[in-house]
Design a protein around this motif. Structure first.
Motif, PDB file in Angstrom:
ATOM      1  N   GLU A  77     -79.855  -5.039 -67.052  1.00 18.76           N
ATOM      2  CA  GLU A  77     -79.616  -5.192 -65.615  1.00 18.76           C
ATOM      3  C   GLU A  77     -80.395  -6.373 -65.056  1.00 18.76           C
ATOM      4  OE1 GLU A  77     -80.041  -2.814 -61.350  1.00 18.76           O
ATOM      5  OE2 GLU A  77     -81.103  -2.102 -63.136  1.00 18.76           O
ATOM      6  N   ASP A  78     -81.591  -6.571 -65.556  1.00 22.93           N
ATOM      7  CA  ASP A  78     -82.434  -7.672 -65.072  1.00 22.93           C
ATOM      8  C   ASP A  78     -81.798  -9.033 -65.335  1.00 22.93           C
ATOM      9  OD1 ASP A  78     -85.053  -8.655 -64.047  1.00 22.93           O
ATOM     10  OD2 ASP A  78     -85.200  -9.480 -66.076  1.00 22.93           O
TER      11      ASP A  78
ATOM     12  N   ALA B   1     -75.236  -0.771 -64.312  1.00 14.91           N
ATOM     13  CA  ALA B   1     -76.216  -1.191 -63.313  1.00 14.91           C
ATOM     14  C   ALA B   1     -75.932  -2.603 -62.824  1.00 14.91           C
ATOM     15  CB  ALA B   1     -77.626  -1.112 -63.910  1.00 14.91           C
TER      16      ALA B   1
ATOM     17  N   ALA C 159     -82.472  -1.263 -68.395  1.00 10.01           N
ATOM     18  CA  ALA C 159     -83.198  -1.998 -67.358  1.00 10.01           C
ATOM     19  C   ALA C 159     -83.279  -3.490 -67.685  1.00 10.01           C
ATOM     20  CB  ALA C 159     -84.605  -1.409 -67.210  1.00 10.01           C
TER      21      ALA C 159
ATOM     22  N   LYS D  81     -88.408  -3.108 -63.811  1.00  6.13           N
ATOM     23  CA  LYS D  81     -88.122  -2.033 -62.856  1.00  6.13           C
ATOM     24  C   LYS D  81     -86.934  -1.185 -63.310  1.00  6.13           C
ATOM     25  CE  LYS D  81     -89.863  -4.364 -58.730  1.00  6.13           C
ATOM     26  NZ  LYS D  81     -90.551  -5.454 -59.446  1.00  6.13           N
TER      27      LYS D  81
ATOM     28  N   MET E  43     -83.950  -8.932 -58.073  1.00  9.90           N
ATOM     29  CA  MET E  43     -84.945  -8.213 -58.870  1.00  9.90           C
ATOM     30  C   MET E  43     -85.203  -9.002 -60.148  1.00  9.90           C
ATOM     31  SD  MET E  43     -84.754  -4.342 -60.299  1.00  9.90           S
ATOM     32  CE  MET E  43     -83.181  -4.669 -61.058  1.00  9.90           C
TER      33      MET E  43
ATOM     34  N   SER F 226     -83.966   0.647 -61.698  1.00 10.43           N
ATOM     35  CA  SER F 226     -83.233   0.680 -60.441  1.00 10.43           C
ATOM     36  C   SER F 226     -82.616   2.055 -60.225  1.00 10.43           C
ATOM     37  CB  SER F 226     -82.134  -0.392 -60.450  1.00 10.43           C
ATOM     38  OG  SER F 226     -81.130  -0.025 -61.374  1.00 10.43           O
ATOM     39  N   ARG F 227     -82.036   2.228 -59.048  1.00 12.62           N
ATOM     40  CA  ARG F 227     -81.353   3.499 -58.754  1.00 12.62           C
ATOM     41  C   ARG F 227     -80.145   3.708 -59.657  1.00 12.62           C
ATOM     42  NH1 ARG F 227     -80.081   3.830 -52.482  1.00 12.62           N
ATOM     43  NH2 ARG F 227     -79.756   1.590 -52.756  1.00 12.62           N
TER      44      ARG F 227
ATOM     45  N   ARG G  74     -75.322  -3.626 -58.944  1.00  9.42           N
ATOM     46  CA  ARG G  74     -76.043  -4.702 -58.254  1.00  9.42           C
ATOM     47  C   ARG G  74     -75.079  -5.766 -57.740  1.00  9.42           C
ATOM     48  NH1 ARG G  74     -80.534  -8.136 -61.449  1.00  9.42           N
ATOM     49  NH2 ARG G  74     -78.643  -9.072 -62.310  1.00  9.42           N
TER      50      ARG G  74
END
Length: 416
Positions: A119-120, A403, A116, A64, A1, A66-67, A407
């Motif tokens: 996490e990216d 997160a 987010a 994005k 992602m 994510s869950r 991942r």
């Protein structure tokens, strides 16, 4: 992602140099936002203006959720739905009350944004913490210089003879400095002698600034987080040599702080205010309709008003505001907000605790963020943390690291 604002991976071919430049600028823009969170002497502050624009741009151009981050968004939005429902309890809705709920929603979105973005790309954590340290040292110096009236007009950085830096309240200024302090402490304990001197100087500035804030919440937070950091590091590092290093440096730091405190107390002004603020219970805590009495009356009132009484109404009914985040949730966000806030606190604490000792590149940042966030949740019993910008940044850091772990495990399962 991958999001457009993520830096290019090392060794990757850059198809579009302009896109790479935008990606790098985006990360630095986020760091600038963190830096500006230390300068909120008036509202709306530059932080709000910058973050409002960049949060919209990041999500507009493909960042994005994510869950793993979605529960954070859901709980914060449910919390703020409680605030919107509480508005319906008001006979006359004022602009400032609507603005209060709007700010709550905005800060919630910043937490999701930070999570987010982290996490990216986990390398953004280093930028975030370095920007926080820079902001902490500068605003801390302003508070120190203001306290000692070092230049004409320096009083703007103080309130009630207490240092507050470029903030509006010493009780926010002090806690803001705790995370940079932990980051420098970790670097001093973990790193070598090469970078020790700048870290020691930074620690002295931040520690003195926290002390001169004369915020009992900040003092308690500082002490709790410093002890917790050393304890967790002792658990994680298994070698006796490293544990001995931590123990010796910790004892040296405690000794230096005691000496600095003794020197500071030689000033009559500092000593008198310290003696007053060091009392566990102040007159406004235990007196008639004092802080603790208001807490009791407020919780009883919450039983009668399940949707709350609306933002900023508690201070109109009683002499002061709630000064208790749990009561604040009930009064301003109703039972909907209170339950969602409790759920958020429990989920965040448990998630961070389970990942605390994992060997990951982002583990030091998770450890510092989790310890500081836990400390903020504890001091929330005696102070409102509802609109503290750095509290939502801490939420984003912990959830972003959570997160990253989610991942990481998914990718490992795919490889297997």
């Amino acid at each position: 992602m991958s999001a457009p604002f993520g830096e290019a991976q090392p060794g990757a071919r850059l198809v579009n140099p302009q896109l790479a430049a935008i990606q790098l600028a985006g990360s630095w823009l986020m760091a600038l936002g963190v830096f500006l969170s230390g300068f909120v002497i008036s509202e709306p502050a530059p932080y709000e203006l910058l973050m409002a624009c960049q949060v919209a741009l990041w999500f507009l151009f493909g960042l994005k959720i994510s869950r793993a981050v979605a529960p954070l968004l859901a709980l914060l939005m449910l919390f703020n739905i409680g605030g919107l429902l509480a508005l319906t309890m008001l006979r006359d809705i004022l602009t400032e009350q609507v603005l209060y709920v709007a700010v709550s929603i905005f800060l919630a979105l910043t937490a999701v944004f930070y999570a987010a973005a982290i996490e990216d790309r986990h390398q953004r954590l280093a930028l975030i913490f370095r920007a926080w340290v820079a902001a902490g040292i500068i605003t801390g110096l302003l508070g120190i210089l203001g306290y000692f009236h070092a230049f004409p007009g320096a009083d703007v950085f103080t309130r009630y003879d207490r240092a507050m830096g470029a903030f509006q309240d010493p009780n926010v200024f002090g806690p803001f400095l705790v995370v940079p302090t932990l980051y420098l402490m970790y670097g001093l304990l973990k790193g070598g002698l090469a970078g020790a001197l700048p870290r020691v100087i930074g620690l002295l500035v931040l520690t003195l600034a926290v002390f001169l804030s004369f915020s009992r919440a900040a003092w308690g937070l500082f002490l709790f987080c410093a002890i917790a950091l050393v304890f967790v590091m002792l658990l994680k590092e298994r070698t006796n040599a490293f544990r001995l290093k931590i123990l010796l440096l910790s004892l040296t730091a405690v000794g230096a702080m005691v000496v600095a405190l003794v020197i500071a107390l030689q000033s009559d002004k500092v000593r008198d205010l310290f003696e007053t603020r060091a009392q566990l219970v102040q007159d406004y805590d235990g007196g008639h309709l004092g802080r603790f009495e208001r807490h009791r009356v407020g919780f009883v009132l919450a039983m009668e008003r399940p949707l709350g009484i609306g933002p900023m109404m508690f201070g109109r009914i009683f002499p002061e505001d709630e000064h208790n985040i749990w009561l604040k949730s009930l009064m301003t966000y109703g039972w909907v907000g209170f339950v969602s806030y409790i759920s958020l606190v429990v989920w965040t604490v448990v998630m961070g605790f389970r990942l605390l000792l994992h060997d990951r590149p982002w583990q030091p940042y998770l450890m510092i963020g989790w310890i500081a966030l836990l400390g903020h949740m504890l001091i929330g019993t005696v102070i409102d943390t509802d609109h503290w910008r750095h509290f939502y940044l801490l939420l984003g850091i912990v959830w972003g690291c959570g997160a990253l772990e989610w991942r990481h495990r998914r990718q490992r399962q795919v490889r297997v």
